[in-house]
Design an enzyme around this catalytic site. Structure first.
Site, PDB file in Angstrom:
ATOM      1  N   TYR A   1       0.925  -1.143   0.362  1.00  0.00           N
ATOM      2  CA  TYR A   1      -0.079  -0.692   0.321  1.00  0.00           C
ATOM      3  C   TYR A   1       0.922   0.963  -0.021  1.00  0.00           C
ATOM      4  CZ  TYR A   1      -3.954  -3.272   1.327  1.00  0.00           C
ATOM      5  OH  TYR A   1      -5.013  -4.190   1.179  1.00  0.00           O
TER       6      TYR A   1
ATOM      7  N   PRO B   1     -16.137  -4.942   2.349  1.00  0.00           N
ATOM      8  CA  PRO B   1     -17.936  -4.953   3.218  1.00  0.00           C
ATOM      9  C   PRO B   1     -18.828  -4.396   2.485  1.00  0.00           C
ATOM     10  CG  PRO B   1     -17.073  -4.278   4.250  1.00  0.00           C
ATOM     11  CD  PRO B   1     -16.012  -4.404   3.467  1.00  0.00           C
ATOM     12  N   LEU B   2     -18.543  -3.184   2.071  1.00  0.00           N
ATOM     13  CA  LEU B   2     -19.292  -2.119   1.203  1.00  0.00           C
ATOM     14  C   LEU B   2     -19.040  -2.117  -0.587  1.00  0.00           C
ATOM     15  CD1 LEU B   2     -19.250   0.905   4.340  1.00  0.00           C
ATOM     16  CD2 LEU B   2     -20.683  -0.365   3.854  1.00  0.00           C
TER      17      LEU B   2
ATOM     18  N   GLY C   1     -16.635  -1.448  -2.170  1.00  0.00           N
ATOM     19  CA  GLY C   1     -16.523  -0.191  -3.541  1.00  0.00           C
ATOM     20  C   GLY C   1     -17.201   0.866  -2.915  1.00  0.00           C
TER      21      GLY C   1
ATOM     22  N   LEU D   1     -21.750   0.277  -1.336  1.00  0.00           N
ATOM     23  CA  LEU D   1     -23.269   0.283  -0.611  1.00  0.00           C
ATOM     24  C   LEU D   1     -23.880   1.027   0.818  1.00  0.00           C
ATOM     25  CD1 LEU D   1     -23.376  -3.982  -0.335  1.00  0.00           C
ATOM     26  CD2 LEU D   1     -24.761  -2.525  -0.863  1.00  0.00           C
TER      27      LEU D   1
ATOM     28  N   GLY E   1     -25.137   3.893  -0.572  1.00  0.00           N
ATOM     29  CA  GLY E   1     -25.827   5.260  -0.863  1.00  0.00           C
ATOM     30  C   GLY E   1     -25.282   5.452  -1.872  1.00  0.00           C
TER      31      GLY E   1
END
Length: 338
Positions: free
Chosen positions: A56, A213-214, A216, A219, A221
């Protein structure tokens, strides 16, 4: 409330929400002071698992995380933190600075210890499989690091069920510790690991730390259909704008499909009295194989927004509603398999 769970057979107690620091550095946030504040806020909110990787920003993420840990200047703070990092992905164009050979694992571990400013890594993970190195050589190197006290446990990231089976069998034949964790992509839109990987991990007492879990940002919104038209313009510095192919924004058909699914998922969440983000995190943590879910905010404001959700509990009936939209064991976009 962010609780803790035991990570596989390692005995490590980790928070059910982990802070991923891929955005620390030029990949996301170059304001080191803000990154340090993010670490502090996460730790004060009950997060104990901090996940990074050597690649990273070419090691900058590890250096900033190490600096954040030193700012606390107390042994109790270090004792509360479970440091997780990874090796194996390329660190440069030099082919000698990548892979899972014994030589590179030892070198990469020493480099990570130096950048983090610690003497011990709690969880050291193989960032991706290395088909060019015998599994026995790789596992032998991790066993040496454990015996040397440089790492406490080791794991894998984005390995297939077959690759994990080979790891387990080889570890048994060598009489060395088996991987204690796997880190796969998992979300309500990327459920491929439900078919084989999650059941295999559960059967072998291997903890699972879910990344993305979202999905990218899908999720959160941020991207929705409003009055039949796409909404959520991409800011120039957003990950979706910089890596549109990864976040489905350069494939119009996939973008449309995900927008439609997100719209339907928002309705499911609202019907359960949840925000989309709460439902997304609750969905991942609801699976009995999952130990923790990684959130990877870029800014302190984004972190505060996610921490406001705590570790949501998925209400009865919501998983069935999600199943009706995205079939269990499937990925909406095959690319999301990592």
């Amino acid at each position: 409330m962010i609780g803790s769970r035991v990570l596989g057979h390692s005995g490590l107690q980790v928070s059910s929400i982990a802070l991923g620091t891929m955005m620390f550095g030029s990949w996301g946030n170059t304001d080191v002071d803000e990154c340090v504040r993010m670490f502090d806020r996460a730790l004060d909110s009950g997060i104990t698992l901090f996940d990074t990787a050597d690649m990273y920003d070419a090691g900058a993420s590890e250096e900033i995380l190490g600096q954040a840990l030193r700012v606390k200047r107390s042994q109790p703070a270090r004792d509360r933190v479970v440091l997780a990092t990874k090796c194996g992905n390329p660190m440069s164009d030099d082919p000698a600075q990548r892979g899972l050979s014994r030589r590179w694992i030892h070198q990469a571990c020493d480099d990570s210890l130096r950048r983090l400013g610690v003497e011990h890594i709690d969880l050291y993970q193989m960032h991706r499989p290395d088909p060019s190195t015998p599994v026995a050589e790789t596992l032998g190197a991790f066993d040496e690091l454990i015996k040397a006290g440089k790492i406490g446990a080791y794991g894998t990231s984005t390995f297939t069920a077959a690759q994990l089976q080979e790891m387990f069998a080889t570890a048994a034949s060598l009489n060395v510790p088996a991987p204690t964790s796997e880190q796969p992509p998992y979300s309500a839109l990327a459920r491929g690991v439900e078919a084989e990987v999650l059941p295999l991990c559960r059967a072998n007492d291997v903890g699972v730390i879910a990344w993305a879990p979202l999905n990218g940002g899908w999720l959160t919104g941020k991207y929705q259909v409003v009055a039949g038209a796409p909404a959520g313009a991409l800011s120039a510095d957003s990950r979706a704008a910089r890596k549109g192919e990864h976040f489905d924004h350069r494939d119009e058909a996939m973008r449309t499909r995900k927008l439609t699914l997100v719209d339907a998922l928002i309705k499911v969440a609202a019907g359960a009295g949840l925000t989309l983000k709460q439902m997304a995190l609750g969905f991942v943590l609801d699976d009995p194989a999952i130990t923790a879910a990684i959130i990877g905010p870029r800014t302190l404001a984004q972190l505060d927004d996610l921490l406001g959700n705590g570790a949501p509990i998925l209400p009865a009936g919501v998983r069935d509603a999600i199943d009706a939209l995205v079939a269990p064991g499937t990925n909406v976009n095959p690319y999301d398999a990592g």
